[in-house]
Design a protein around this motif. Structure first.
Motif, mmCIF file in Angstrom:
data_model
loop_
_atom_site.group_PDB
_atom_site.id
_atom_site.type_symbol
_atom_site.label_atom_id
_atom_site.label_comp_id
_atom_site.label_asym_id
_atom_site.label_seq_id
_atom_site.Cartn_x
_atom_site.Cartn_y
_atom_site.Cartn_z
ATOM 1 N N LEU A 203 0.856 -1.186 0.000
ATOM 2 C CA LEU A 203 0.000 0.000 0.000
ATOM 3 C C LEU A 203 0.887 1.229 0.000
ATOM 4 N N LEU A 204 0.632 2.141 -0.923
ATOM 5 C CA LEU A 204 1.395 3.381 -0.942
ATOM 6 C C LEU A 204 0.564 4.495 -1.554
ATOM 7 N N ASN A 205 1.135 5.707 -1.547
ATOM 8 C CA ASN A 205 0.462 6.876 -2.074
ATOM 9 C C ASN A 205 0.874 7.124 -3.512
ATOM 10 N N PRO A 206 0.084 7.874 -4.268
ATOM 11 C CA PRO A 206 0.448 8.139 -5.664
ATOM 12 C C PRO A 206 1.832 8.748 -5.826
ATOM 13 N N GLY A 207 2.249 9.591 -4.854
ATOM 14 C CA GLY A 207 3.561 10.210 -4.958
ATOM 15 C C GLY A 207 4.703 9.226 -4.885
ATOM 16 N N ASP A 208 4.458 8.032 -4.340
ATOM 17 C CA ASP A 208 5.493 7.001 -4.245
ATOM 18 C C ASP A 208 5.317 5.919 -5.297
ATOM 19 N N LEU A 209 4.354 6.084 -6.206
ATOM 20 C CA LEU A 209 4.033 5.042 -7.163
ATOM 21 C C LEU A 209 4.954 5.119 -8.379
ATOM 22 N N ARG A 225 -2.309 -1.591 -3.475
ATOM 23 C CA ARG A 225 -3.359 -0.631 -3.122
ATOM 24 C C ARG A 225 -2.749 0.759 -3.126
ATOM 25 N N VAL A 226 -3.330 1.649 -3.913
ATOM 26 C CA VAL A 226 -2.875 3.029 -3.989
ATOM 27 C C VAL A 226 -3.873 3.876 -3.211
ATOM 28 N N SER A 227 -3.412 4.462 -2.108
ATOM 29 C CA SER A 227 -4.278 5.236 -1.223
ATOM 30 C C SER A 227 -4.006 6.719 -1.395
ATOM 31 N N GLY A 228 -5.022 7.548 -1.116
ATOM 32 C CA GLY A 228 -4.830 8.985 -1.186
ATOM 33 C C GLY A 228 -4.859 9.544 -2.595
ATOM 34 N N VAL A 229 -5.651 8.941 -3.483
ATOM 35 C CA VAL A 229 -5.754 9.417 -4.859
ATOM 36 C C VAL A 229 -6.679 10.643 -4.876
ATOM 37 N N GLY A 236 -2.516 8.959 -15.607
ATOM 38 C CA GLY A 236 -1.694 8.139 -16.483
ATOM 39 C C GLY A 236 -0.755 7.218 -15.728
ATOM 40 N N ALA A 237 -0.213 7.690 -14.595
ATOM 41 C CA ALA A 237 0.685 6.851 -13.800
ATOM 42 C C ALA A 237 -0.047 5.649 -13.227
ATOM 43 N N LEU A 238 -1.310 5.828 -12.845
ATOM 44 C CA LEU A 238 -2.094 4.715 -12.326
ATOM 45 C C LEU A 238 -2.405 3.709 -13.425
ATOM 46 N N ALA A 239 -2.700 4.191 -14.612
ATOM 47 C CA ALA A 239 -3.021 3.297 -15.720
ATOM 48 C C ALA A 239 -1.811 2.466 -16.128
ATOM 49 N N ALA A 240 -0.606 3.014 -15.959
ATOM 50 C CA ALA A 240 0.600 2.308 -16.387
ATOM 51 C C ALA A 240 0.930 1.117 -15.505
ATOM 52 N N VAL A 241 0.318 1.028 -14.320
ATOM 53 C CA VAL A 241 0.643 -0.068 -13.401
ATOM 54 C C VAL A 241 0.288 -1.418 -14.011
ATOM 55 N N HIS A 242 -0.884 -1.496 -14.677
ATOM 56 C CA HIS A 242 -1.281 -2.779 -15.257
ATOM 57 C C HIS A 242 -1.000 -2.842 -16.758
ATOM 58 N N GLY A 243 -0.211 -1.891 -17.262
ATOM 59 C CA GLY A 243 0.181 -1.938 -18.658
ATOM 60 C C GLY A 243 -0.740 -1.123 -19.541
ATOM 61 N N THR A 244 -0.186 -0.564 -20.589
ATOM 62 C CA THR A 244 -0.963 0.225 -21.546
ATOM 63 C C THR A 244 -0.598 -0.201 -22.961
ATOM 64 N N GLY A 245 -1.532 -0.019 -23.882
ATOM 65 C CA GLY A 245 -1.272 -0.334 -25.278
ATOM 66 C C GLY A 245 -0.973 -1.793 -25.532
ATOM 67 N N GLY A 246 -1.535 -2.677 -24.718
ATOM 68 C CA GLY A 246 -1.313 -4.108 -24.917
ATOM 69 C C GLY A 246 -0.053 -4.641 -24.278
#
Length: 356
Positions: A203-209, A225-229, A236-246
């Motif tokens: 679990l961390l905050n967006p600033g540490d993601l 788990r990303v807390s404090g969004v 865009g940084a959140l979307a990149a966690v599970h991959g983008t563009g296939g």
């Protein structure tokens, strides 16, 4: 109780020593037999609120316990809750909320109210950021080899890089909680082998993601788990966690992602601009985490206060409930699953309430 097998007593005590130190220290006072049997659990769970003297005292008594552990197993810290403070403004008369350790492992926070001598006042003089950072690093280095879970609420603006270079070989769960607006670096730029080889839940905050960095530090993470969004979060940084563009994301073993929204900022805050930004961010986040994501994504409504001090109290209560088995933040409702909804229209539970 004296007739029960030691192994059975240890299991009972382990279920009881989940409150940050009070019960474990109290067991030392029951009788000599119970005190010796419970010694391996003396520091089973520890809660420290950042007071420099308490941290120094804890390190001293932990060292004494390890030196004295000849006939019984060593007392090891398994679960740690730690907050840090601004050492340049800390005052010794501030009321404590965690146990005071004294000779023999006895804890009683009331003792602090009766302590008023020159040595104590001298030891509580404000420290520099560098001295305090060294104290925090020393504490973490001492407990890191055996730690299994760690909840860390650092002071919003320091100490920087508090976790840099410290390996946690057995850590299974890490909760790193900071204010959304805090951007200082707490990890640094480590090199060498992964520092969290056993970590599964993070679990961390967006600033540490920094997904690439954390995938390197903890390659086995299965639950994120990303807390404090909030309104300052990069969608865009959140979307990149599970991959983008296939392309796959950086975490090869990731099984689920939970995104915890912050409450909307008050409309009067900064002439209302953050409130407007927040209302735009939530739909953008929902759209970016499309239903076709390869990893299950859960977007959770706000549940923690806006004020940082109130959040600290909330997280501490959650930690106690979690230690007692009454709360599991990793079990989330399927109604919050992004994959359960088609299209980009926000579900009712995420529609931002009117800000006050």
């Amino acid at each position: 109780m004296e007739k029960l097998a030691v192994e059975l007593l240890l299991n009972i005590f382990a279920l009881s020593c989940t409150d940050g130190g009070y019960t474990a220290c109290s067991l030392a006072l029951v009788c000599k037999h119970v005190g010796e049997v419970s010694r391996p659990l003396r520091f089973y769970s520890v809660a420290l609120n950042g007071c420099p003297r308490k941290m120094q005292s804890f390190l001293i008594h932990l060292g004494k316990e390890h030196s004295a552990a000849c006939l019984t197993p060593q007392a090891k810290v398994r679960h740690l809750y730690l907050t840090t403070v601004d050492p340049t403004t800390w005052r010794s008369r501030q009321r404590e909320t965690t146990p005071a350790l004294v000779e023999g492992g006895v804890a009683d926070s009331r003792e602090d109210d009766n302590v008023d001598n020159a040595d104590t006042r001298h030891s509580e003089l404000p420290l520099t950021i560098e001295q305090y950072s060294a104290l925090v690093a020393s504490l973490l280095s001492s407990v890191a080899p055996d730690l299994e879970t760690f909840t860390f609420l650092p002071y919003p603006y320091g100490p920087p890089s508090a976790l840099t270079g410290i390996a946690f070989p057995h850590l299974r769960e890490l909760r790193l909680v900071k204010p959304s607006s805090s951007t200082y670096d707490i990890i640094g730029k480590p090199t060498g082998p992964p520092l969290y080889p056993s970590l599964k839940k993070l679990l961390l905050n967006p600033g540490d993601l920094d997904a690439e960095l954390w995938a390197y530090l903890a390659p086995g993470v299965t639950h994120l788990r990303v807390s404090g969004v909030g309104y300052q979060t990069s969608v865009g940084a959140l979307a990149a966690v599970h991959g983008t563009g296939g392309s796959p994301g950086p975490f090869s073993e990731l099984q689920s992602i939970s995104i915890q929204l912050d409450p909307p900022p008050p409309s009067r805050y900064c002439h209302g601009r953050p409130s407007v930004t927040y209302k735009r961010m939530v739909p953008a986040l929902w759209k970016s985490q499309g239903a076709a994501a390869s990893i299950p994504v859960y977007i959770l409504p706000p549940e923690v206060p806006w004020n940082w001090e109130e959040r600290q109290t909330k997280f501490y209560q959650q930690w106690l409930e979690w230690m007692e088995g009454r709360l599991d933040i990793w079990q989330v409702s399927e109604k919050c699953a992004r994959g359960a909804y088609q299209g980009d229209t926000l579900p009712p539970y995420l529609c931002p309430p009117s800000a006050t």
